[in-house]
Design a protein around this motif. Sequence first.
Motif, mmCIF file in Angstrom:
data_model
loop_
_atom_site.group_PDB
_atom_site.id
_atom_site.type_symbol
_atom_site.label_atom_id
_atom_site.label_comp_id
_atom_site.label_asym_id
_atom_site.label_seq_id
_atom_site.Cartn_x
_atom_site.Cartn_y
_atom_site.Cartn_z
ATOM 1 N N ASN A 159 0.811 -1.207 0.000
ATOM 2 C CA ASN A 159 0.000 0.000 0.000
ATOM 3 C C ASN A 159 0.850 1.264 0.000
ATOM 4 O OD1 ASN A 159 -2.523 -1.184 -0.112
ATOM 5 N ND2 ASN A 159 -2.502 -1.611 2.100
ATOM 6 N N LYS A 191 1.326 2.999 -3.145
ATOM 7 C CA LYS A 191 0.174 3.706 -3.716
ATOM 8 C C LYS A 191 -0.049 5.059 -3.054
ATOM 9 C CE LYS A 191 -2.106 -0.736 -4.271
ATOM 10 N NZ LYS A 191 -3.019 -1.547 -3.452
ATOM 11 N N HIS A 206 -7.239 3.446 1.007
ATOM 12 C CA HIS A 206 -8.287 3.272 -0.009
ATOM 13 C C HIS A 206 -8.476 4.508 -0.855
ATOM 14 C CE1 HIS A 206 -9.105 -0.550 1.708
ATOM 15 N NE2 HIS A 206 -9.342 -0.012 2.895
ATOM 16 N N THR A 207 -7.714 5.559 -0.535
ATOM 17 C CA THR A 207 -7.843 6.784 -1.316
ATOM 18 C C THR A 207 -6.991 6.655 -2.572
ATOM 19 O OG1 THR A 207 -7.920 7.923 0.792
ATOM 20 C CG2 THR A 207 -7.707 9.299 -1.184
ATOM 21 N N PRO A 208 -7.598 6.714 -3.747
ATOM 22 C CA PRO A 208 -6.800 6.635 -4.976
ATOM 23 C C PRO A 208 -5.938 7.889 -5.129
ATOM 24 C CG PRO A 208 -9.081 7.155 -5.475
ATOM 25 C CD PRO A 208 -9.023 6.925 -4.001
#
Lengths: 257, 222, 646
Positions: free
Chosen positions: C31, C34, C473-475
Amino acid sequence: MIFTLKIWRQKNASDKGGLVTYKAEDISPDSSFFEMLDQLNQQLIAKGEDPVAFDHDCREGICGTCSLYINGRPHGPLKGTTTCQLHMRSFRNGETIYVEPWRCGAFPVIKDLIVDRSAFDTIIQAGGYVSVNSGGIPDANTIPVPKLDADTAFDAAACIGCGACVASCPNASAMLFVGAKVSHLALLPQGRVEAEHRVQKMVATMDSLGFGNCSNTYACEAECPKEIAVTNIARMNREFLAAKIFAEKEKQISFTL
Amino acid sequence: MDRSERRTLSSITGKVIMALAGLFLVVFLLVHLGINLLLLADDGGRAFTGAATFMATNPVIRIAEVVLFGGFLIHMMFGVGVSIRNRRSRPVRYQHKSKSETSPLSKYMLHSGIIVFIFLVLHFIDFYFIKVGLVAPPAGIERHDFYHRSLLLFADKGYSAVYLVGFLFLGFHLNHAVQAAFQTIGMNHSKYIDGIKVFSMLYAIIVAGGFMTIPLWFILFR
Amino acid sequence: MINLNAGAPKAPLAEQWSSYKANCRLVNPNNKRKLDIIVVGTGLAGASAAATLGQLGYNVKSFCYQDTPRRAHSIAAQGGINAAKNYQNDGDNVFRLFYDTIKGGDYRARESNVYRLASISPEIIDLCVAQGVPFAREYGGLLANRSFGGTQVSRTFYARGQTGQQLLIGAYSALSRQIAAGSVKLYNRRDVLDIVIIDGKARGVIARNLVTGEIERHSAHAVVLASGGYGNVFYLSTNAMGSNVTPAWSAYKKGAVFANPCFTQIHPTCIPVHGEFQSKLTLMSESLRNDGRIWVPKEKEDVELLRQKKITPEQIHESKRDYYLERRYPAFGNLVPRDVASRAAKERCDEGYGVGSSGRAVFLDFSDSINRLGAEAISARYGNLFQMYERIVDDNPYQTPMMIYPAVHYTMGGLWVDYELMTTVPGLYSIGECNFSDHGANRLGASALMQGLADGYFVLPYTISAYLSNEIHTPPIQTTLPEFHTAVHGVADRLNQLKETKGKTSVDHFHKSLGKIMWEYCGMSRNEAGLQKALGLIGDLKTEFTSDVSIPGGMKEYNPELEKAWRVQDFIELGDLMVRDALERKESCGGHFREESQTPDGEALRNDEEFAHVAAWEFKGNGAAPERHREELRFDTVKPSQRSYK
């Protein structure tokens, strides 16, 4: 004091540029070279003209931002001094002073007296570091380092990355800059581990950026504001040859878990 | 890809090869000087001719000669190559002449090197090319008789002067070259660097001075 | 509603940090890739943070206004870096370093943060040595230490007089390694002009490319400000010419509260101002006070003669010299802390005993030491400094006393942060000198480097994961979002406004005027009337600036005047806030000296009853008065007492 200034003006990287003559009057001998230029710029602004752009920041001789080629010498006439620490009392009253940017194909002019020295960053990125992460480090006193080695490493590490070595070199070579970093890390046990790899990568990167070759004129040493010695270049050559001759070929290990 | 990235030899490797070739030439010059000084012996050229014959016939020396030419070629090729790259590295030049302090004459290595090269060509026409039969010897002198060839040559004062100038530049070249070669191969050390510099200068003086003695001797005493 | 809860873990002081680390939420390596983080500034704090975050696997974007990260002004720090290593076996430990720092800060720093700083300090030295920082060593090959700033132990590690340089090069090399690895992308020659906030969280910055003039949008899941201090609000300071408050100030205007802005450190030993065109003050290391004696003439006639250069200082007889520090503080003499030494020099000069052409200088005399130890010994200790002094002033300090005067050096105030170094804006962090955290009202020597590196290498990488663990979960944030659009327009409008003012006065002129106001009324000593006056003067200056500034050159090119104009405009607004803060803090503490609050013999008098708190200011809109909030400080471990150096 009064001076005639011949300053390189160039609007941007693609402009051809040329010397422009200015008069600087009523300059205190105690003012620094930059304060003299500040004064000139204030006059230019008052007249609505574009002030002379030059790189400067700490103005105390340590950040390495300043980069003026003054009367045929990087950082001007004084030894071991950056431009920002140069004062007007080092010039004759009435003197004509030529001010130019560093000249090297790898240092393109951005504007007036400002050049782009990111080639130096690229060289450091090629290996001018010890590959350790911020964690899991043994106690600082675990490995004793002979005082002489630490002191010699410091002498090399004192480099401020200004580029005066390149500017003064008849061949625009970056060997002193690279040699200083290679020496700094090769002299310390912490840097020794990857010394062979480092010197080869850094030299290859230096070559690829279009700097010239060293022809041992030692102008770099004479002009270095931190008086870094050319023995560092010899040490780099030594390290490089040893690495080329004795180091094993690097190999890629692949495995699956 | 940038053309410089395609180079197989790094800048340092190139320099080191040039330096090693140079140092090899340095050794050769001493041998050459030793033989030449025999010219000064007052024996009608017996010692000199003996040595010259040895050099011309001994098979080991014959092989060494090939290596020597190789050394010259490599030294010159790399010297010119380095200089070309160096000129390219500063496409826009300074308006004000450089005032930086440099090692004496070090900025003019290419220049002094070229003068020495021109001198070398001349020297070859005078001797080597005669020996190998490329150039006809002057009247009355045999192809292998370097002794009388020398006497004839240095009888001409103008020609002697050309040789003297050639040697002078050889001296300038050597003075910087020898210590620079040590620097290039990484031998610069706080303890013995001063020694190397003195050695370099002494070597240059001895070699250039030694060679110059010969025409001077002929001008002054013969 | 502003919540100024520091949020230190509920544990005994000494266990707070380990307890935090044990319970801190982490981000899985898959993660981290990202998640984007922006780090503004590449000094000790910024470079160390960007490098470490890059090592951890985050996507880092690093910004600096300089041409390369290696030039950040941390490089100019001379003296050293403290660490509770106790290599000298002289009784040092984490608690003692913590205690000294709290006391040195005159009981205006937060215990939990300072304790963490002290406990991390040994690790910093380990890491820097591993990076190849050539610290001074003994002949046995182990690290050397010296005492610094009047502490009782030798805990300062140093690399000649260039410790900051060597540490910064260490951090820069670590950063370079990550740039090469692709985990950090460098944006040099960029001014960060605004912070973008989306749904209450910091999500990006607006930067101006200083070479092309292009206004750029950069997005991230979190933003870290490491843009340094704001000493240049005084125009003349020991800061670099480009040092500025702009990123921190834009954060303030976007809702981050600004803490203790009036806490500035005036360093006592700098080279005095020589003329109107002076642009910069140069620090002479504090260590000079170990062997130099500070004095001014006792008689005003001598002062007069000196100023007219009719006599030289050596000609003044011993009995006609006033060694005022030794007179006032017999126990500490010339070695009193920075704030005390600075004020004493100002007091003498205000009374008309100052020397030099301006009357704003005092002598720092080495003749006694030279007589006692010999010129050679003095040269071995201070040779570099003497040379530097001679280069700048053209006087030989071996023969005639140095002249020195205090100058602005460091700012203890800054963006308010909690225990996790997060500002009051979620996802917006502030580290190093840019935040207010660890030094209280006065910073001890060799502590700034320690704090910058502690924040960047060891604190932020943990605390930021606590925040980012909720962001997995935040793009990637899109820079096409309306918030970016608005911010870009705001920046462009302000730049246009500056450019279109077409006044008659240069930016430097305004900067100098601001500096004079700040130095006169909000400098070494402050009083109600002066501060009130300063508020008015700054207000006038602000109006004048908006109507009369002149900026040559274009928008889409390298334009240093435009850069400066933006920065100076921010400085003017900051100056206003500093004055307000100084007005409200009706006590003297550390570097903040209110003339109304002093002991009968002229020493700083704290008021713990009313002011044992952090003053944190909230922006309320242009033209509106900012609102002052408080974070009460609790001293459970160290009991505040009056500092005495008599």
